[in-house]
Design a protein around this motif. Structure first.
Motif, PDB file in Angstrom:
ATOM      1  N   GLN A   1     -13.792  92.972  43.302  1.00 49.10           N
ATOM      2  CA  GLN A   1     -13.367  93.996  44.266  1.00 49.10           C
ATOM      3  C   GLN A   1     -11.876  93.904  44.558  1.00 49.10           C
ATOM      4  OE1 GLN A   1     -15.931  93.541  47.686  1.00 49.10           O
ATOM      5  NE2 GLN A   1     -17.768  93.786  46.453  1.00 49.10           N
ATOM      6  N   TYR A   2     -11.385  92.667  44.770  1.00 52.49           N
ATOM      7  CA  TYR A   2      -9.946  92.501  45.020  1.00 52.49           C
ATOM      8  C   TYR A   2      -9.132  92.913  43.795  1.00 52.49           C
ATOM      9  CZ  TYR A   2     -10.709  90.038  49.428  1.00 52.49           C
ATOM     10  OH  TYR A   2     -11.060  89.723  50.723  1.00 52.49           O
TER      11      TYR A   2
ATOM     12  N   ALA B   1     -21.403  85.867  44.663  1.00 46.94           N
ATOM     13  CA  ALA B   1     -20.558  86.303  45.788  1.00 46.94           C
ATOM     14  C   ALA B   1     -19.084  86.113  45.461  1.00 46.94           C
ATOM     15  CB  ALA B   1     -20.925  85.520  47.044  1.00 46.94           C
ATOM     16  N   ILE B   2     -18.747  84.986  44.846  1.00 47.90           N
ATOM     17  CA  ILE B   2     -17.345  84.702  44.494  1.00 47.90           C
ATOM     18  C   ILE B   2     -16.814  85.750  43.522  1.00 47.90           C
ATOM     19  CG2 ILE B   2     -15.856  83.102  43.193  1.00 47.90           C
ATOM     20  CD1 ILE B   2     -17.671  80.835  44.400  1.00 47.90           C
ATOM     21  N   TRP B   3     -17.567  86.007  42.440  1.00 42.87           N
ATOM     22  CA  TRP B   3     -17.081  86.935  41.419  1.00 42.87           C
ATOM     23  C   TRP B   3     -17.139  88.385  41.885  1.00 42.87           C
ATOM     24  CZ3 TRP B   3     -13.919  85.774  37.787  1.00 42.87           C
ATOM     25  CH2 TRP B   3     -13.878  84.456  37.311  1.00 42.87           C
ATOM     26  N   SER B   4     -18.063  88.708  42.779  1.00 41.89           N
ATOM     27  CA  SER B   4     -18.081  90.062  43.357  1.00 41.89           C
ATOM     28  C   SER B   4     -16.816  90.320  44.153  1.00 41.89           C
ATOM     29  CB  SER B   4     -19.303  90.252  44.255  1.00 41.89           C
ATOM     30  OG  SER B   4     -20.487  90.181  43.510  1.00 41.89           O
ATOM     31  N   ASN B   5     -16.420  89.321  44.944  1.00 43.15           N
ATOM     32  CA  ASN B   5     -15.192  89.453  45.737  1.00 43.15           C
ATOM     33  C   ASN B   5     -13.960  89.517  44.847  1.00 43.15           C
ATOM     34  OD1 ASN B   5     -15.636  89.353  48.780  1.00 43.15           O
ATOM     35  ND2 ASN B   5     -16.988  87.731  48.091  1.00 43.15           N
ATOM     36  N   ILE B   6     -13.914  88.676  43.822  1.00 42.83           N
ATOM     37  CA  ILE B   6     -12.771  88.696  42.908  1.00 42.83           C
ATOM     38  C   ILE B   6     -12.678  90.051  42.206  1.00 42.83           C
ATOM     39  CG2 ILE B   6     -11.928  87.756  40.705  1.00 42.83           C
ATOM     40  CD1 ILE B   6     -12.807  84.997  41.748  1.00 42.83           C
TER      41      ILE B   6
ATOM     42  N   GLY C   1     -11.373  81.895  40.375  1.00 38.59           N
ATOM     43  CA  GLY C   1     -12.807  82.077  40.179  1.00 38.59           C
ATOM     44  C   GLY C   1     -13.368  81.157  39.116  1.00 38.59           C
TER      45      GLY C   1
ATOM     46  N   LEU D   1      -6.212  85.478  40.452  1.00 38.21           N
ATOM     47  CA  LEU D   1      -7.551  85.631  41.036  1.00 38.21           C
ATOM     48  C   LEU D   1      -8.629  85.073  40.106  1.00 38.21           C
ATOM     49  CD1 LEU D   1      -7.363  89.253  42.527  1.00 38.21           C
ATOM     50  CD2 LEU D   1      -7.624  87.136  43.823  1.00 38.21           C
ATOM     51  N   CYS D   2      -8.546  85.453  38.817  1.00 32.97           N
ATOM     52  CA  CYS D   2      -9.572  85.014  37.855  1.00 32.97           C
ATOM     53  C   CYS D   2      -9.533  83.510  37.633  1.00 32.97           C
ATOM     54  CB  CYS D   2      -9.401  85.749  36.530  1.00 32.97           C
ATOM     55  SG  CYS D   2      -9.849  87.491  36.631  1.00 32.97           S
TER      56      CYS D   2
END
Length: 200
Positions: free
Chosen positions: A103-104, A96-101, A133, A129-130
């Motif tokens: 997408q952003y 979930a965390i990396w999916s959001n990162i 993450g 952002l990375c």
């Protein structure tokens, strides 16, 4: 009927097992996710940097699109070769965390490219952002290297943003800095996880 209560030792063993399972699930065959994205980001940054230095043409920044264009199909191909892993709660949190990162990151890239017509803030924001993450991932899988490396990358992203705000518009130093951050944040931890997995 009331479920059996776990002892403190059993709880610790369960948590340790979940962490180990999450580390294992970062691997896709002999390559893990950290190495895939780490090498893609670092190599792309250096290639764009060299081409802009040689030609002086900022249009080479469009090569950044190679990262998702190459990365997602390779991940899909590697996942098809693997047995479907059993996902623990920690795996789902990381996903979930990396999916959001992701997408952003893609959203910010599109806005920077088309609305502002500039790559100036793109590199430090993606790096910011990375690094967040990676820091969260390192905390979840209990990897101090990842946490510390992410902290360094976060500091570098703040320096980049400060440089843009107070000393515009020099951008050249940001490309190699971006590559170095991904080497220490993703490539080195990826190889460390592989080496640890081989020993185990």
């Amino acid at each position: 009927m009331e479920g059996k209560k776990m002892t403190e030792k059993e709880s610790l063993e369960l948590i340790t097992q979940m962490i180990q399972n999450s580390k294992k699930n970062l691997r896709l065959g002999n390559v893990n996710v950290l190495l895939l994205w780490g090498y893609l980001c670092a190599i792309t940054a250096l290639v764009v940097y060299v081409l802009i230095l040689i030609t002086g043409n900022p249009l080479w920044n469009w090569l950044w699109l190679a990262i998702p264009v190459i990365g997602f199909p390779v991940m899909h191909w590697l996942k098809k070769k693997e047995d479907k892993p059993v996902l623990t709660y920690t795996d789902k949190v990381l996903l979930a965390i990396w999916s959001n990162i992701g997408q952003y990151g893609i959203g910010i890239s599109i806005i920077a490219a088309f609305y502002f017509d500039s790559m100036l803030l793109l590199l430090p924001i993606i790096l910011l952002l990375c690094s967040l993450g990676v820091n969260i991932t390192g905390s979840i899988i209990n990897d101090s290297w990842m946490r510390n490396a992410a902290g360094c990358a976060l500091a570098i992203s703040v320096v980049m943003i400060s440089h843009i705000l107070f000393n515009p518009p020099e951008l050249n130093f940001m490309y190699p800095a971006f590559a170095v951050c991904f080497i220490i944040m993703l490539i080195i931890p990826g190889h460390r996880l592989n080496r640890r997995h081989t020993k185990e």
